[in-house]
Design a protein around this motif. Structure first.
Motif, PDB file in Angstrom:
ATOM      1  N   HIS A 165       1.410 -34.258  -4.382  1.00 10.88           N
ATOM      2  CA  HIS A 165       2.446 -33.283  -4.764  1.00 10.88           C
ATOM      3  C   HIS A 165       3.826 -33.800  -4.339  1.00 10.88           C
ATOM      4  O   HIS A 165       4.370 -33.356  -3.330  1.00 10.88           O
ATOM      5  CB  HIS A 165       2.179 -31.926  -4.118  1.00 10.88           C
ATOM      6  N   PRO A 166       4.420 -34.741  -5.078  1.00 12.62           N
ATOM      7  CA  PRO A 166       5.676 -35.368  -4.629  1.00 12.62           C
ATOM      8  C   PRO A 166       6.857 -34.413  -4.544  1.00 12.62           C
ATOM      9  O   PRO A 166       7.783 -34.654  -3.772  1.00 12.62           O
ATOM     10  CB  PRO A 166       5.924 -36.456  -5.686  1.00 12.62           C
ATOM     11  N   HIS A 167       6.860 -33.330  -5.334  1.00 12.45           N
ATOM     12  CA  HIS A 167       8.002 -32.411  -5.353  1.00 12.45           C
ATOM     13  C   HIS A 167       7.685 -31.052  -4.732  1.00 12.45           C
ATOM     14  O   HIS A 167       8.482 -30.122  -4.838  1.00 12.45           O
ATOM     15  CB  HIS A 167       8.479 -32.204  -6.797  1.00 12.45           C
ATOM     16  N   LEU A 168       6.542 -30.947  -4.079  1.00 10.77           N
ATOM     17  CA  LEU A 168       6.106 -29.669  -3.518  1.00 10.77           C
ATOM     18  C   LEU A 168       6.110 -29.764  -1.996  1.00 10.77           C
ATOM     19  O   LEU A 168       5.356 -30.542  -1.413  1.00 10.77           O
ATOM     20  CB  LEU A 168       4.702 -29.328  -4.015  1.00 10.77           C
ATOM     21  N   SER A 169       6.979 -28.979  -1.359  1.00 12.85           N
ATOM     22  CA  SER A 169       7.050 -29.003   0.104  1.00 12.85           C
ATOM     23  C   SER A 169       5.822 -28.316   0.695  1.00 12.85           C
ATOM     24  O   SER A 169       5.383 -27.280   0.191  1.00 12.85           O
ATOM     25  CB  SER A 169       8.313 -28.306   0.591  1.00 12.85           C
ATOM     26  N   PRO A 170       5.264 -28.871   1.772  1.00 14.22           N
ATOM     27  CA  PRO A 170       4.142 -28.199   2.432  1.00 14.22           C
ATOM     28  C   PRO A 170       4.562 -26.817   2.930  1.00 14.22           C
ATOM     29  O   PRO A 170       5.724 -26.587   3.258  1.00 14.22           O
ATOM     30  CB  PRO A 170       3.805 -29.135   3.601  1.00 14.22           C
ATOM     31  N   ILE A 171       3.605 -25.897   3.002  1.00 16.52           N
ATOM     32  CA  ILE A 171       3.868 -24.515   3.408  1.00 16.52           C
ATOM     33  C   ILE A 171       3.070 -24.241   4.681  1.00 16.52           C
ATOM     34  O   ILE A 171       1.864 -23.984   4.616  1.00 16.52           O
ATOM     35  CB  ILE A 171       3.468 -23.535   2.298  1.00 16.52           C
ATOM     36  N   PRO A 172       3.718 -24.282   5.866  1.00 17.19           N
ATOM     37  CA  PRO A 172       2.983 -24.073   7.121  1.00 17.19           C
ATOM     38  C   PRO A 172       2.197 -22.767   7.162  1.00 17.19           C
ATOM     39  O   PRO A 172       1.139 -22.710   7.798  1.00 17.19           O
ATOM     40  CB  PRO A 172       4.101 -24.097   8.176  1.00 17.19           C
ATOM     41  N   ALA A 173       2.684 -21.711   6.503  1.00 17.76           N
ATOM     42  CA  ALA A 173       1.952 -20.441   6.516  1.00 17.76           C
ATOM     43  C   ALA A 173       0.550 -20.604   5.942  1.00 17.76           C
ATOM     44  O   ALA A 173      -0.395 -19.942   6.389  1.00 17.76           O
ATOM     45  CB  ALA A 173       2.734 -19.382   5.723  1.00 17.76           C
ATOM     46  N   ARG A 174       0.400 -21.477   4.966  1.00 16.35           N
ATOM     47  CA  ARG A 174      -0.923 -21.678   4.363  1.00 16.35           C
ATOM     48  C   ARG A 174      -1.885 -22.340   5.340  1.00 16.35           C
ATOM     49  O   ARG A 174      -3.095 -22.140   5.260  1.00 16.35           O
ATOM     50  CB  ARG A 174      -0.816 -22.518   3.091  1.00 16.35           C
ATOM     51  N   PHE A 175      -1.352 -23.130   6.278  1.00 15.89           N
ATOM     52  CA  PHE A 175      -2.219 -23.784   7.259  1.00 15.89           C
ATOM     53  C   PHE A 175      -2.895 -22.749   8.173  1.00 15.89           C
ATOM     54  O   PHE A 175      -3.926 -23.030   8.774  1.00 15.89           O
ATOM     55  CB  PHE A 175      -1.419 -24.759   8.135  1.00 15.89           C
ATOM     56  N   LEU A 176      -2.281 -21.574   8.270  1.00 14.95           N
ATOM     57  CA  LEU A 176      -2.812 -20.538   9.152  1.00 14.95           C
ATOM     58  C   LEU A 176      -3.828 -19.642   8.446  1.00 14.95           C
ATOM     59  O   LEU A 176      -4.432 -18.776   9.079  1.00 14.95           O
ATOM     60  CB  LEU A 176      -1.658 -19.678   9.690  1.00 14.95           C
ATOM     61  N   ILE A 177      -4.026 -19.857   7.154  1.00 16.48           N
ATOM     62  CA  ILE A 177      -4.958 -19.019   6.394  1.00 16.48           C
ATOM     63  C   ILE A 177      -6.329 -19.672   6.300  1.00 16.48           C
ATOM     64  O   ILE A 177      -7.326 -19.131   6.769  1.00 16.48           O
ATOM     65  CB  ILE A 177      -4.400 -18.738   4.976  1.00 16.48           C
ATOM     66  N   ASP A 178      -6.383 -20.831   5.688  1.00 19.43           N
ATOM     67  CA  ASP A 178      -7.661 -21.507   5.490  1.00 19.43           C
ATOM     68  C   ASP A 178      -7.425 -23.013   5.444  1.00 19.43           C
ATOM     69  O   ASP A 178      -7.268 -23.592   4.363  1.00 19.43           O
ATOM     70  CB  ASP A 178      -8.324 -21.034   4.192  1.00 19.43           C
ATOM     71  N   PRO A 179      -7.381 -23.672   6.598  1.00 16.88           N
ATOM     72  CA  PRO A 179      -7.094 -25.119   6.629  1.00 16.88           C
ATOM     73  C   PRO A 179      -8.073 -25.949   5.810  1.00 16.88           C
ATOM     74  O   PRO A 179      -7.699 -26.989   5.259  1.00 16.88           O
ATOM     75  CB  PRO A 179      -7.188 -25.465   8.124  1.00 16.88           C
ATOM     76  N   ASP A 180      -9.322 -25.505   5.709  1.00 17.04           N
ATOM     77  CA  ASP A 180     -10.302 -26.270   4.935  1.00 17.04           C
ATOM     78  C   ASP A 180      -9.904 -26.370   3.469  1.00 17.04           C
ATOM     79  O   ASP A 180     -10.140 -27.393   2.815  1.00 17.04           O
ATOM     80  CB  ASP A 180     -11.681 -25.627   5.046  1.00 17.04           C
ATOM     81  N   ALA A 181      -9.297 -25.301   2.944  1.00 18.83           N
ATOM     82  CA  ALA A 181      -8.940 -25.286   1.527  1.00 18.83           C
ATOM     83  C   ALA A 181      -7.823 -26.275   1.213  1.00 18.83           C
ATOM     84  O   ALA A 181      -7.688 -26.719   0.068  1.00 18.83           O
ATOM     85  CB  ALA A 181      -8.516 -23.880   1.114  1.00 18.83           C
ATOM     86  N   LEU A 182      -7.033 -26.631   2.216  1.00 19.29           N
ATOM     87  CA  LEU A 182      -5.879 -27.498   1.965  1.00 19.29           C
ATOM     88  C   LEU A 182      -6.294 -28.925   1.607  1.00 19.29           C
ATOM     89  O   LEU A 182      -5.562 -29.639   0.940  1.00 19.29           O
ATOM     90  CB  LEU A 182      -4.960 -27.515   3.185  1.00 19.29           C
ATOM     91  N   LEU A 183      -7.465 -29.330   2.065  1.00 20.37           N
ATOM     92  CA  LEU A 183      -7.950 -30.653   1.671  1.00 20.37           C
ATOM     93  C   LEU A 183      -8.363 -30.664   0.204  1.00 20.37           C
ATOM     94  O   LEU A 183      -8.215 -31.667  -0.484  1.00 20.37           O
ATOM     95  CB  LEU A 183      -9.128 -31.075   2.537  1.00 20.37           C
ATOM     96  N   TYR A 184      -8.860 -29.535  -0.276  1.00 17.11           N
ATOM     97  CA  TYR A 184      -9.277 -29.483  -1.674  1.00 17.11           C
ATOM     98  C   TYR A 184      -8.084 -29.614  -2.612  1.00 17.11           C
ATOM     99  O   TYR A 184      -8.162 -30.299  -3.632  1.00 17.11           O
ATOM    100  CB  TYR A 184     -10.033 -28.181  -1.959  1.00 17.11           C
TER     101      TYR A 184
END
Length: 243
Positions: A165-184
């Motif tokens: 995702h070259p133009h999409l900034s990471p969203i720290p709030a999402r890391f607090l919801i379901d970290p496993d999903a972020l790898l998908y």
């Protein structure tokens, strides 16, 4: 007198040329094509026993506002500063977030049945770590990518090239919801993920790029047997940058 008139004519001609030049310059700017960028349209990820198709939708500010998996719709809401403030699944509000400046101060947990807050979790931030009730949860980097999921002792390794995702900034709030999903969905960073480690596992991530430099396939290998345990195939769409 004739010299004076000739001078006025020359001045008038100069102004006319200047006006025409400015007009042409404005026309060129008005007709120039907008700058385009590539955004993920779909990710197909598959392992030894499962597979998942993820589709992405963006708003006019190129923020990811929804993500649909095989049977689940995830929706993300933002404030005027572009900070994620709400998270829904299949239309039901599950999480909210509050901020001070650019840092998360509170996570709100909602009942999907009554649409009311059932729990509030306060966060402090120190040296890259988000801490809640004396427990260190995650560590993020300067570019907001997740470096460590402290709770499960998972550390991530990144390269210098752009990620999925070259133009999409990471969203720290999402890391607090379901970290496993972020790898998908590979939204953990806009840098290239090269691997991660846990107490019992070391995984190497290898990326293949197309002629535009975009990552179109990822293979994850467990070490030391180098067995591929998960793969990703990514397709993109073009969108106007800074519309």
């Amino acid at each position: 007198m004739m010299h004076f008139i000739k001078t006025l004519k020359n001045i008038g001609l100069g102004i006319l040329i200047l006006v025409i030049g400015v007009s042409c310059s404005n026309d060129d700017q008005a007709t120039s094509e907008p700058q385009m960028g590539y955004f993920v349209k779909e990710i197909v990820t598959f392992g030894e026993h499962d597979s998942l198709v993820l589709s992405f939708e963006y708003d006019n500010h190129n923020r990811m506002i929804s993500q649909r998996s095989n049977d689940l719709l995830m929706e993300f809401g933002y404030n005027d500063l572009g900070q994620m403030t709400t998270y829904k699944e299949d239309g039901k509000l599950l999480f909210g977030f509050e901020y001070s400046n650019d840092l998360i101060t509170k996570q709100l947990i909602y009942s999907p049945v009554y649409d009311s807050i059932t729990e509030e979790i306060a966060f402090t931030f120190s040296n890259g770590y988000y801490i809640s009730q004396q427990d260190t949860i995650i560590k993020i980097g300067q570019n907001k990518q997740i470096l460590e999921y402290v709770v499960d002792q998972v550390e991530f390794l990144y390269g210098e090239e752009t990620g999925v995702h070259p133009h999409l900034s990471p969203i720290p709030a999402r890391f607090l919801i379901d970290p496993d999903a972020l790898l998908y969905d590979m939204t953990i960073s806009n840098q290239e993920l090269q691997g991660f480690s846990t107490l019992t596992r070391l995984a190497i991530v290898m990326s293949s790029r197309n002629d535009k430099g975009l990552i179109e396939r990822i293979d994850m290998k467990n070490m030391p047997d180098e067995r591929i345990t998960q793969s990703w195939e990514i397709t993109y769409e073009q969108r106007i940058l800074n519309p």
